[in-house]
Design an enzyme around this catalytic site. Structure first.
Site, PDB file in Angstrom:
ATOM      1  N   LYS A 198     -32.898  38.226  79.575  1.00 28.86           N
ATOM      2  CA  LYS A 198     -34.317  38.587  79.673  1.00 28.86           C
ATOM      3  C   LYS A 198     -34.967  38.033  80.939  1.00 28.86           C
ATOM      4  O   LYS A 198     -35.646  38.765  81.668  1.00 28.86           O
ATOM      5  CB  LYS A 198     -35.065  38.105  78.420  1.00 28.86           C
ATOM      6  CG  LYS A 198     -36.564  38.350  78.431  1.00 28.86           C
ATOM      7  CD  LYS A 198     -37.126  38.393  77.027  1.00 28.86           C
ATOM      8  CE  LYS A 198     -36.833  37.113  76.258  1.00 28.86           C
ATOM      9  NZ  LYS A 198     -37.583  35.959  76.760  1.00 28.86           N
ATOM     10  N   ARG A 252     -42.377  30.987  82.264  1.00 29.70           N
ATOM     11  CA  ARG A 252     -42.589  29.651  81.706  1.00 29.70           C
ATOM     12  C   ARG A 252     -41.703  28.626  82.430  1.00 29.70           C
ATOM     13  O   ARG A 252     -40.704  28.973  83.041  1.00 29.70           O
ATOM     14  CB  ARG A 252     -42.257  29.631  80.216  1.00 29.70           C
ATOM     15  CG  ARG A 252     -43.217  30.417  79.355  1.00 29.70           C
ATOM     16  CD  ARG A 252     -42.721  30.510  77.923  1.00 29.70           C
ATOM     17  NE  ARG A 252     -41.449  31.210  77.847  1.00 29.70           N
ATOM     18  CZ  ARG A 252     -40.598  31.121  76.831  1.00 29.70           C
ATOM     19  NH1 ARG A 252     -40.880  30.346  75.805  1.00 29.70           N
ATOM     20  NH2 ARG A 252     -39.484  31.800  76.830  1.00 29.70           N
ATOM     21  N   LYS A 309     -28.625  25.970  75.536  1.00 30.25           N
ATOM     22  CA  LYS A 309     -29.047  27.150  76.290  1.00 30.25           C
ATOM     23  C   LYS A 309     -28.838  27.009  77.794  1.00 30.25           C
ATOM     24  O   LYS A 309     -28.559  27.966  78.499  1.00 30.25           O
ATOM     25  CB  LYS A 309     -30.523  27.413  75.994  1.00 30.25           C
ATOM     26  CG  LYS A 309     -31.053  28.704  76.625  1.00 30.25           C
ATOM     27  CD  LYS A 309     -32.504  28.922  76.229  1.00 30.25           C
ATOM     28  CE  LYS A 309     -33.013  30.193  76.869  1.00 30.25           C
ATOM     29  NZ  LYS A 309     -34.259  30.044  77.557  1.00 30.25           N
ATOM     30  N   PHE A 348     -37.909  34.775  73.505  1.00 32.42           N
ATOM     31  CA  PHE A 348     -37.041  35.329  72.458  1.00 32.42           C
ATOM     32  C   PHE A 348     -37.298  36.823  72.235  1.00 32.42           C
ATOM     33  O   PHE A 348     -37.657  37.543  73.154  1.00 32.42           O
ATOM     34  CB  PHE A 348     -37.164  34.519  71.168  1.00 32.42           C
ATOM     35  CG  PHE A 348     -36.702  33.093  71.315  1.00 32.42           C
ATOM     36  CD1 PHE A 348     -35.436  32.805  71.830  1.00 32.42           C
ATOM     37  CD2 PHE A 348     -37.511  32.026  70.958  1.00 32.42           C
ATOM     38  CE1 PHE A 348     -34.999  31.496  71.971  1.00 32.42           C
ATOM     39  CE2 PHE A 348     -37.085  30.709  71.097  1.00 32.42           C
ATOM     40  CZ  PHE A 348     -35.826  30.445  71.597  1.00 32.42           C
ATOM     41  N   PHE A 404     -22.966  44.971  81.867  1.00 32.42           N
ATOM     42  CA  PHE A 404     -21.793  44.143  82.132  1.00 32.42           C
ATOM     43  C   PHE A 404     -20.655  45.061  82.590  1.00 32.42           C
ATOM     44  O   PHE A 404     -20.618  46.242  82.219  1.00 32.42           O
ATOM     45  CB  PHE A 404     -21.369  43.381  80.876  1.00 32.42           C
ATOM     46  CG  PHE A 404     -22.257  42.212  80.540  1.00 32.42           C
ATOM     47  CD1 PHE A 404     -21.839  40.910  80.791  1.00 32.42           C
ATOM     48  CD2 PHE A 404     -23.514  42.404  79.975  1.00 32.42           C
ATOM     49  CE1 PHE A 404     -22.657  39.829  80.483  1.00 32.42           C
ATOM     50  CE2 PHE A 404     -24.335  41.336  79.669  1.00 32.42           C
ATOM     51  CZ  PHE A 404     -23.903  40.042  79.918  1.00 32.42           C
ATOM     52  N   TRP A 442     -28.301  41.132  87.972  1.00 31.53           N
ATOM     53  CA  TRP A 442     -27.475  39.917  88.057  1.00 31.53           C
ATOM     54  C   TRP A 442     -26.508  40.031  89.235  1.00 31.53           C
ATOM     55  O   TRP A 442     -26.316  39.075  89.994  1.00 31.53           O
ATOM     56  CB  TRP A 442     -26.695  39.706  86.754  1.00 31.53           C
ATOM     57  CG  TRP A 442     -25.894  38.436  86.734  1.00 31.53           C
ATOM     58  CD1 TRP A 442     -26.306  37.198  86.318  1.00 31.53           C
ATOM     59  CD2 TRP A 442     -24.537  38.270  87.175  1.00 31.53           C
ATOM     60  NE1 TRP A 442     -25.297  36.281  86.470  1.00 31.53           N
ATOM     61  CE2 TRP A 442     -24.205  36.901  86.993  1.00 31.53           C
ATOM     62  CE3 TRP A 442     -23.584  39.132  87.697  1.00 31.53           C
ATOM     63  CZ2 TRP A 442     -22.947  36.393  87.319  1.00 31.53           C
ATOM     64  CZ3 TRP A 442     -22.328  38.620  88.035  1.00 31.53           C
ATOM     65  CH2 TRP A 442     -22.024  37.264  87.843  1.00 31.53           C
TER      66      TRP A 442
END
Length: 558
Positions: A73, A96, A107, A303, A384, A412
């Site tokens: 995310k 954040r 995490k 989340f 992916f 990515w």
């Protein structure tokens, strides 16, 4: 495809110095307070000075129910902001701040990944500009003032059995969840049971993120309920005369932090409330400032859309008078197969059957955003190399049936270039008309608000208040707090309050075990299941892999 780790990619990147970045972002030097060469705080007076400037478009990035397979995310959020710049748009990203607990726990950090990161990632993931430390100090100063008040004669009549204000620290330390303090004789305080929360679960963090300015911050702090008297009346931080000192500690923390992406897109990273135990959004100050500085602001909520997005809309948007122009729901083929029952080690294998079983989780989030919240939506598939065309086509087909398009995200691997397709769809959606719906109205009863969230968003059969929560609801209603929004504290791993129920569980009942007012933040926290406000470290914490060499270069952070 690069085989470099995230931290290696970040360390190889050549950043723009903060003065140059700020100038390109339209931030005058007079607002800039540098913290070294590559990060700075922005004086909050900028908002007042730019009050009449037109707002840009606001894009909310959320996700499906999280899995160990990863959804990407934050990576998608950063890559989308870079992708919008590839289209010639003036964009900003607002995120954040990462908590040290997850960084050293399971995490890891939260600065994006691959070629879609915010930098300097080591600073961002560690102490950054000290905001979270300031929040912890402010939280604990209230605790110290309160316990000193009790020790010095307790003029307010605070019942030590009814103290609701916990101490905090920004670390996963289960040993401190439940403690006894004030031991060692009369000079060492009054013995009592006490508790610690992780700093990002502190109400002070929520207040920092929901405050519109310094005056609002002080007003919110004064309303904080620290406990109850022997007469069952709430005791506030204002009655303890703590708000001035707390605001002084938070004076600099209230200012948004300016950094950049790998592609030099400006980024505000400010505030860090968890979304499973707090409201999960970055600060109002940062979001509002970014909207005055750019045409498109990409932000995220913590989340899945059942937690972060719901609270973004029902809490943050109410307070700040904001409305997203569109929503991006991030998913991956791997994570959907996990929801379909595939073990983590088998997720790379093509499995359309498992994908079909896991797809309802995504579709329920899509329905919530489009039909419950009423917002234009696009699904971003974090691609992916092992994903097959058949699997992606199946996702497209099912989302199209709900009149929602799917865009592939390859940020990515490719950075902003890999976010072009997603950026183009976002620009299109931002021009469509929509009307945002709240999940509930604030003037309804506490239980009705909880039921609206549980039945409309989670699709629960019913809600049950355990005896303690029932008593607390009656007390909060009698005290005049019933008109506040509700902040659900629930596992992030399921629509239900049972983390083992993957996919789209049916016929479950949400149990509320505790209700607590966060009067300063302006919401009631409803705790469900076994949700913890201070996580613990895993058997093999990420901390074991982190090191620093003789030249100060950090390794293993990702």
């Amino acid at each position: 495809m690069s085989l470099k780790s995230d931290i290696q990619i970040a360390q190889a990147n050549e950043m723009k110095e903060i003065y140059e970045l700020a100038k390109e972002a339209g931030i005058d030097e007079k607002y800039l307070e540098p913290y070294g060469k590559y990060k700075a705080k922005i004086d909050y007076s900028i908002l007042k000075d730019k009050e009449k400037e037109k707002n840009g478009k606001l894009i909310l990035v959320t996700a499906i129910t999280p899995t160990p397979a990863g959804e990407g995310k934050t990576t998608t959020t950063v890559g989308l902001a870079d992708g919008l710049r590839k289209l010639g748009k003036k964009s900003f990203v607002t995120l954040r701040e990462p908590s040290l607990g997850p960084v050293f726990g399971v995490k890891g950090g939260a600065a994006g990944g691959g070629y879609a990161q915010v930098v300097p990632m080591e600073d961002i993931n560690l102490h950054f500009t000290g905001d979270i430390h300031a929040v912890g100090a402010a939280n604990n100063l209230i605790a110290a003032i309160m316990d000193n008040h009790i020790y010095q004669g307790n003029a307010l009549g605070i019942d030590v059995r009814k103290i609701t204000w916990n101490r905090c620290m920004d670390m996963n330390d289960r040993q401190l969840r439940n403690i006894t303090d004030g031991l060692g004789g009369k000079v060492n305080g009054v013995p009592r049971e006490d508790h610690f929360d992780i700093t990002v679960a502190s109400e002070i963090m929520a207040i920092l993120c929901l405050s519109k300015d310094m005056d609002d911050l002080k007003d919110r702090i004064s309303k904080v309920v620290v406990g109850y008297s022997f007469k069952d009346e709430p005791i506030t931080a204002g009655e303890l005369k703590a708000q001035g000192a707390i605001a002084a500690l938070l004076k600099d923390a209230l200012k948004p932090n300016l950094v950049q992406t790998l592609e030099h897109t400006p980024a505000f990273i400010h505030g860090g409330p968890f979304a499973n135990i707090a409201h999960g959004c970055n600060s109002i100050m940062a979001t509002r400032t970014a909207l005055k500085l750019s045409d498109y602001v990409v932000t995220e909520a913590g989340f899945g859309a059942d937690l972060g997005a719901e609270k973004f809309i029902d809490i943050k948007c109410r307070v700040a008078d904001l409305r997203p122009n569109c929503v991006v729901i991030v998913a991956s083929v791997r994570s959907l197969k996990h929801h379909g029952g595939v073990l983590k080690e088998d997720l790379s294998k093509e499995n359309p059957e498992a994908l079909a079983k896991g797809l309802p989780n995504l579709l329920q989030h899509v329905e919530n955003v489009t039909r419950v919240y009423g917002l234009p939506t696009v699904v971003a598939i974090n691609r992916f190399p092992t994903d097959t065309e058949e699997e992606i086509s199946l996702i497209r087909e099912k989302c199209n049936e709900l009149s929602v398009n799917v865009a592939l995200s390859e940020v990515w691997e490719k950075g902003g270039e890999g976010g072009r397709e997603l950026a183009e769809e976002v620009v299109r959606l931002c021009e469509t008309e929509s009307k945002m719906n709240f999940v509930y109205e604030t003037d309804s009863a506490i239980l009705d608000k909880i039921k609206s969230i549980a039945t409309r968003v989670y699709r629960a059969k019913d809600v049950v208040l355990l005896p303690n929560a029932q008593k607390q609801m009656e007390q909060l209603t009698a005290l005049g707090y019933s008109k506040l929004p509700v902040c659900m504290a629930k596992t992030q791993y399921s629509f239900s309050d049972d983390p083992s129920l993957r996919g789209t569980p049916k016929d479950f009942v949400v149990s509320i075990r505790n209700l607590k007012v966060s009067a300063g933040a302006g919401f009631i926290v409803a705790l469900t299941g076994d949700i913890m406000t201070l996580p613990g470290l895993p058997k093999v914490p990420a901390a074991e892999s982190i090191d620093v060499d003789s030249k100060g270069k950090i390794t293993g952070l990702f």
